[in-house]
Every structure is written in C-alpha cells, then in structure tokens.
Design an enzyme around this catalytic site. Structure first.
Site, PDB file in Angstrom:
ATOM      1  N   LYS A 175     -55.876 -44.149 -37.936  1.00  0.00           N
ATOM      2  CA  LYS A 175     -54.277 -44.832 -37.982  1.00  0.00           C
ATOM      3  C   LYS A 175     -53.358 -43.664 -38.277  1.00  0.00           C
ATOM      4  CE  LYS A 175     -51.686 -45.481 -41.060  1.00  0.00           C
ATOM      5  NZ  LYS A 175     -50.156 -44.814 -40.783  1.00  0.00           N
ATOM      6  N   CYS A 283     -48.698 -28.463 -45.940  1.00  0.00           N
ATOM      7  CA  CYS A 283     -49.394 -28.832 -47.137  1.00  0.00           C
ATOM      8  C   CYS A 283     -49.675 -27.244 -47.867  1.00  0.00           C
ATOM      9  CB  CYS A 283     -50.251 -29.695 -47.254  1.00  0.00           C
ATOM     10  SG  CYS A 283     -51.885 -29.041 -46.415  1.00  0.00           S
ATOM     11  N   GLU A 384     -42.500 -31.512 -54.873  1.00  0.00           N
ATOM     12  CA  GLU A 384     -42.629 -31.048 -53.340  1.00  0.00           C
ATOM     13  C   GLU A 384     -41.663 -31.220 -52.741  1.00  0.00           C
ATOM     14  OE1 GLU A 384     -45.917 -33.244 -51.326  1.00  0.00           O
ATOM     15  OE2 GLU A 384     -46.368 -31.196 -50.465  1.00  0.00           O
TER      16      GLU A 384
HETATM   17  P1  NAD Z   1     -47.301 -40.105 -46.719  1.00  0.00           P
HETATM   18  O1  NAD Z   1     -48.147 -40.367 -47.844  1.00  0.00           O
HETATM   19  O2  NAD Z   1     -45.971 -40.650 -46.736  1.00  0.00           O
HETATM   20  O3  NAD Z   1     -48.063 -41.065 -45.348  1.00  0.00           O
HETATM   21  C1  NAD Z   1     -49.189 -40.647 -45.075  1.00  0.00           C
HETATM   22  C2  NAD Z   1     -50.168 -41.953 -44.483  1.00  0.00           C
HETATM   23  O4  NAD Z   1     -49.975 -43.096 -45.508  1.00  0.00           O
HETATM   24  C3  NAD Z   1     -49.149 -42.318 -43.302  1.00  0.00           C
HETATM   25  O5  NAD Z   1     -50.230 -42.671 -42.399  1.00  0.00           O
HETATM   26  C4  NAD Z   1     -48.682 -43.531 -44.043  1.00  0.00           C
HETATM   27  O6  NAD Z   1     -48.517 -44.735 -42.884  1.00  0.00           O
HETATM   28  C5  NAD Z   1     -49.614 -44.090 -44.915  1.00  0.00           C
HETATM   29  N1  NAD Z   1     -48.565 -44.764 -46.228  1.00  0.00           N
HETATM   30  C6  NAD Z   1     -47.874 -44.348 -46.446  1.00  0.00           C
HETATM   31  N2  NAD Z   1     -47.039 -45.029 -47.569  1.00  0.00           N
HETATM   32  C7  NAD Z   1     -48.229 -45.793 -47.717  1.00  0.00           C
HETATM   33  C8  NAD Z   1     -48.498 -47.001 -48.929  1.00  0.00           C
HETATM   34  N3  NAD Z   1     -47.591 -47.300 -49.812  1.00  0.00           N
HETATM   35  N4  NAD Z   1     -49.580 -47.588 -48.634  1.00  0.00           N
HETATM   36  C9  NAD Z   1     -50.528 -47.367 -47.932  1.00  0.00           C
HETATM   37  N5  NAD Z   1     -50.475 -46.289 -46.951  1.00  0.00           N
HETATM   38  C10 NAD Z   1     -49.359 -45.752 -46.930  1.00  0.00           C
HETATM   39  O7  NAD Z   1     -47.254 -38.508 -46.176  1.00  0.00           O
HETATM   40  P2  NAD Z   1     -46.546 -37.979 -45.179  1.00  0.00           P
HETATM   41  O8  NAD Z   1     -44.864 -37.814 -45.420  1.00  0.00           O
HETATM   42  O9  NAD Z   1     -46.797 -38.504 -43.635  1.00  0.00           O
HETATM   43  O10 NAD Z   1     -47.073 -36.318 -45.299  1.00  0.00           O
HETATM   44  C11 NAD Z   1     -46.619 -35.445 -45.934  1.00  0.00           C
HETATM   45  C12 NAD Z   1     -47.349 -35.340 -47.120  1.00  0.00           C
HETATM   46  O11 NAD Z   1     -48.827 -35.073 -46.756  1.00  0.00           O
HETATM   47  C13 NAD Z   1     -47.055 -34.116 -48.177  1.00  0.00           C
HETATM   48  O12 NAD Z   1     -47.080 -34.351 -49.527  1.00  0.00           O
HETATM   49  C14 NAD Z   1     -48.187 -32.954 -47.894  1.00  0.00           C
HETATM   50  O13 NAD Z   1     -48.575 -32.218 -48.637  1.00  0.00           O
HETATM   51  C15 NAD Z   1     -49.333 -33.896 -47.561  1.00  0.00           C
HETATM   52  N6  NAD Z   1     -50.387 -33.076 -46.802  1.00  0.00           N
HETATM   53  C16 NAD Z   1     -51.451 -32.747 -47.313  1.00  0.00           C
HETATM   54  C17 NAD Z   1     -52.453 -32.082 -46.829  1.00  0.00           C
HETATM   55  C18 NAD Z   1     -53.815 -31.650 -47.635  1.00  0.00           C
HETATM   56  O14 NAD Z   1     -54.680 -31.258 -46.782  1.00  0.00           O
HETATM   57  N7  NAD Z   1     -53.856 -31.594 -48.883  1.00  0.00           N
HETATM   58  C19 NAD Z   1     -52.439 -31.810 -45.474  1.00  0.00           C
HETATM   59  C20 NAD Z   1     -51.077 -32.199 -44.863  1.00  0.00           C
HETATM   60  C21 NAD Z   1     -50.307 -33.039 -45.446  1.00  0.00           C
END
Ligand code: NAD
Length: 484
Positions: A175, A283, A384
C-alpha cells in the site's frame, strides 16, 4: 496528466479501482497534476488478500533457489530501468536526481540481499539432545504480509520488506503512500514483467481506509509500517489487537553532536547533506546541531555561509542541489514551524522563506533555514519538522549533549563528529538511538543490516532489512526426533 489514473495490481492483473474517491498527485516542483490515485475500497483489499492467500501454498512449496531466481530477474529489470525509476521518484517527490538514484540503488541492494534466501533461510540442528534424540529448527513462511509506506522514499521503503517476505515464501500486498504512489506503480510494471506467479505480489492504492481493511483482515499475518509516530502507534496497537505481527518504523528528531576536535571541513559538508538533502524529508535527517564548546562560533559561521550557497530548484535539473518539499501542505507546515521558532525566541540566521526559483513560480520551494540559540524545550527542538530547517544549540560539554538527546522522545538516529576514539566509543555505547553515525551525517544502514530505531521511532522488535527481515517473515518450527 503524465501518469493517468493509477490502477491496482491484484492476482497478476492490472485492475481499475471502482472507488469514486480519487486524489490528485502533484509534481512538487511545478504544482502540476501528474496522476490521480484511487482510494480503493475494502472490497478491493479483500480481493488482494484473497489472491495473495490463494497463491501462498504453491509459492511456499517453490524451492528457495527458484524463488531466488525471481529476485535476479527483478534486479536485472530494475537495473535496466534504473534511470527512469529515479526520474519518476524525482517527479513525484521532488528530491534531486542524485538522491533519487541513491534511493533506487538501495532498493536494488535489498533485492540482491534477498536473493541469498537459500542460505539466509537455513535452520539449525543438534544431535543427541537426549539419548538417541535429535532436534532441528526449520524456518517456514507464514502467509500474507503487507507494507504501509510513507511518501519520502517512494521507491525504496517497500523494498526493506517485500523482497525478503516473498523470498521467504510469503505473499505480499504493498500500500504505497497516496502522496507519492507513482514509483511503486512503475516498479509493479517490472514485477509483472518478472512474471511472479499471480497473487504473490499485489498493489492496492489508497489511504486510511485501505490500511484499516488490511489491519482488520483475518488472513493478513503481519504488517510492516513506515511513517509518522502517531500513525505507527495506531497501526502497531491495532495489528497486535488483531493478532498480527507488526514492525512500525516511525518519526524522528535527530541530533548531530560536534566536538571541539572535529575536522571542520568534512563535518560542515556532512551536516549540510544531512539537514538539507531531500529538503530535510528523511527520517535520518539531522535536525539539531549540538555544538560543543569552542567549535560553536566557527561551525555556525561555516554552516550558514555554505547553506546559503545551496542551489534550490527542480530536482530534474542536474545543477540543482535541493528540491522542493513534497506538497503545499508540507510547505505550510514548515513555514508554520519557522514562525513558531521566531515566536519562541530562536535567532533566524538563514531564512529560506523568500526563495524564488526562476521558471517554477508554483513549486513548493523553501530554502535552507538555520536557527541559532535554540533551546531544547522549544517546539522547533522537540517536534519533527520534516523540512529544511536546522537548529543550532550551543552546549558546554559532551554530557550536556547526551542529556539533550536522551530527553528527545524519538530515537531514530544520532551522529557524533570528533577525532577522539574515546568520545566515539562513549557515544555509540550510551546514546539511545538506533542508527548511529561517527563522522557520518546520515547513518543509513546498508541492506544487510537492520534499519534500526528506538524510543518513539520504532514499535516492534524486528526491523526491516537483513537478518531481522528473515526472522520477521518466518516462523521457527522445532522438530524433536527419536527412531525406534
Ligand atoms: P504518514 O504517517 O502520514 O503516512 C504513512 C502511511 O500511513 C501512508 O501510507 C498513509 O496512507 C498511512 N496513514 C496515514 N494516516 C493514517 C491513519 N490515520 N490510519 C492509517 N493509516 C494512515 O507518514 P508520511 O508523511 O507519509 O511519512 C513521513 C514520516 O515517515 C516521517 O515522520 C518520517 O520520519 C517517517 N519515516 C520513518 C522512517 C523510519 O525508518 N523510521 C523512514 C521513512 C520515513
């Protein structure tokens, strides 16, 4: 619209979603709509899970060496389309081409590691655990797994999981992020060309509705999530409540500690790449510089002078060093944090708000921004920001720097710049963060190592990539044998 309306890939076929809900996907450098992504229905999720479940039995019985050959085919196809994949990443995400190439390279590296599955998945045994009794442990695939991906590495992140899952004999559903869904779409065209048996790999576009349907489905064995901390917590708790295994890699606020004995030139270069690469949307991005003692003044001056020279623009232009942030919403969030930093009394040394990119008046651009005199309790030191905003905190000594890192709720990454082995050893021993850099600004583990994370940056025990992935995607079965 360059990429049209995206389809799902279910049971070896491209299928149009029947959903009436569609989102626009923008090129962040131009604001142009380049695709539409459907928010797929629960019924479409059910079909993908059914296809994956049906494919599982035959796929798990396929010898590991044969499953490995699919990895070789996939690698060859990704190499052949390398440049196109990188350009797709840049077009939907905004990061510069070199960063996009690095991302696609790391995705391929994970395929290369997963191709070692015939030996990675071997079990172990012991003779005579009691008189005439032998014992063995075998690793077996589990069933249907899925990945919920973030926007910021749209090609790579699913590859921390998917190649290992399917190499182990599981079947899979990706997804992608609804903000940057195109790269996975392109990659699934290659997976299709690699002729995986129908149902082994599936793609379902969407957002929360798709996630919730996957989390509720009794035939989904486990979930790998990468994204923000609140969503990661929710997915971890929901998956656990539904009896699924879960690994959730989450948000970050990474500190870069600079000791007075650091090599200044290379330290400045490493900090700039860490803080402003991919416009800070990593991240592993350095968000805070903790400048110890006398290094503070010269370091600050050098950082501001060098950051002011970073060329901002469309990532497809090879002369550009920093692209836009991913969306107008992201831009507004980052601008809000800059305002907050000013309100809280931090000193704005470099202001990226006025950046203009000739020929791209509508792009989501913001230049490198540096705050000085940041205090650990300020919002800009706690939250963040996920944009090109770096805060400098002057500290008296090493212990004060470590105390500040300890108080940050996240534990994704931390770096130390020093020429002292003693400080380096202390740092890696004591800091509670998963990915540690010593004179390295972006501590990104290669595919044979786990992509670590602690505290609020990770929920679970087994991480993505490498040996952890093999453990996550298998069950251990112990067989105790006696022959009469
Ligand atoms: P996000 O949490 O908004 O979304 C991530 C995924 O979750 C997407 O596929 C989205 O559709 C889904 N999603 C969003 N809200 C949801 C909900 N309420 N219920 C269920 N699913 C939901 O994150 P983003 O903005 O796409 O990515 C950025 C974030 O990812 C930053 O916080 C970054 O630090 C983190 N990140 C972490 C790592 C790691 O390895 N720790 C790596 C890359 C990115």
């Amino acid at each position: 619209m360059k990429y049209g309306t995206l389809k799902n890939y279910i049971g070896g076929e491209w299928v149009a979603s029947t959903s009436s809900e569609l989102l626009d996907v923008h090129n962040p450098a131009t604001d142009e709509v380049i695709a539409r992504v459907p928010l797929s229905t629960p019924d479409e999720v059910n079909r993908a899970v059914a296809a994956a479940k049906e494919a599982f039995q035959e796929w798990r019985e396929t010898p590991a060496v044969v499953r490995a050959r699919y990895m070789f085919r996939l690698k060859a196809l990704m190499e052949e389309h390398f440049e196109d994949l990188a350009r797709t990443v840049t077009t939907e995400h905004g990061k510069i081409l070199d960063e996009a190439r690095g991302e696609v390279r790391r995705a391929i590296e994970n395929v290369e590691v997963a191709a070692g599955i015939p030996s990675l998945m071997m079990g172990y045994n012991a003779e005579d655990v009691a008189a005439g009794i032998d014992e063995e442990c075998v690793l077996q695939p589990v069933g249907v797994f899925c990945c919920i991906a973030p926007f910021n590495f749209p090609a790579m992140v699913p590859f921390w999981f998917m190649p290992y899952a399917i190499a182990c004999g599981n079947t899979y559903i990706v997804k992608p992020s609804e903000v940057c869904p195109i790269s996975q779409n392109r990659i699934f065209e290659l997976l299709d060309e690699a002729e995986f048996p129908p149902g082994v790999i599936n793609l379902v576009n969407g957002a929360k509705g798709v996630v919730d349907a996957l989390l509720a489905h009794p035939d989904v064995a486990g979930v790998s999530f990468v994204g923000s901390t609140p969503v990661g917590k929710y997915i971890y708790a929901t998956a656990a409540a539904n009896g699924k295994r879960a690994q959730c890699q989450a948000g970050a606020k990474n500190a870069l500690v600079v000791m007075p004995d650091a090599a200044l030139d290379s330290t400045v270069a490493a900090i700039l790449t860490s803080a402003f690469g991919t416009a800070g949307q990593r991240c592993l991005a350095g968000a805070l510089v903790l400048a110890v003692g006398d290094i503070y003044e010269p370091l600050k001056a050098r950082l501001v002078e060098a950051a002011a020279r970073i060329k901002v623009g469309d990532g497809l232009d090879e002369s550009v060093q920093m692209g836009p942030v991913v969306s107008r919403r992201a831009l507004e969030r980052v601008l809000g944090y800059i305002e907050k930093g000013l309100q809280e009394g931090a000193a704005l040394l470099l202001d990226g708000r006025q950046v203009q990119v000739a020929g791209n008046p509508n792009g989501y651009f913001i230049g490198p921004t540096i705050f000085d005199r940041v205090r650990p309790e300020m919002t800009i030191a706690q939250d963040e920001i996920f944009g090109p905003v770096l805060g400098i905190i002057p500290v008296a000594d090493f212990d004060e720097a470590l105390a500040i890192i300890e108080a940050i709720p996240y534990g994704n990454a931390a770096s130390l710049f020093t020429s002292s082995g003693k400080w380096a050893r202390e740092f890696k021993y004591r800091v509670r963060c998963g990915n540690i850099g010593i004179n390295i600004g972006i501590a990104a583990p290669i595919a044979t190592f786990p992509f670590a994370g602690m505290k609020q940056s990770f929920f679970g025990d087994l991480h993505g990539q490498g040996r952890d992935a093999i453990q996550f995607f298998t069950d251990r079965k112990v067989v105790i044998t006696r022959w009469f």
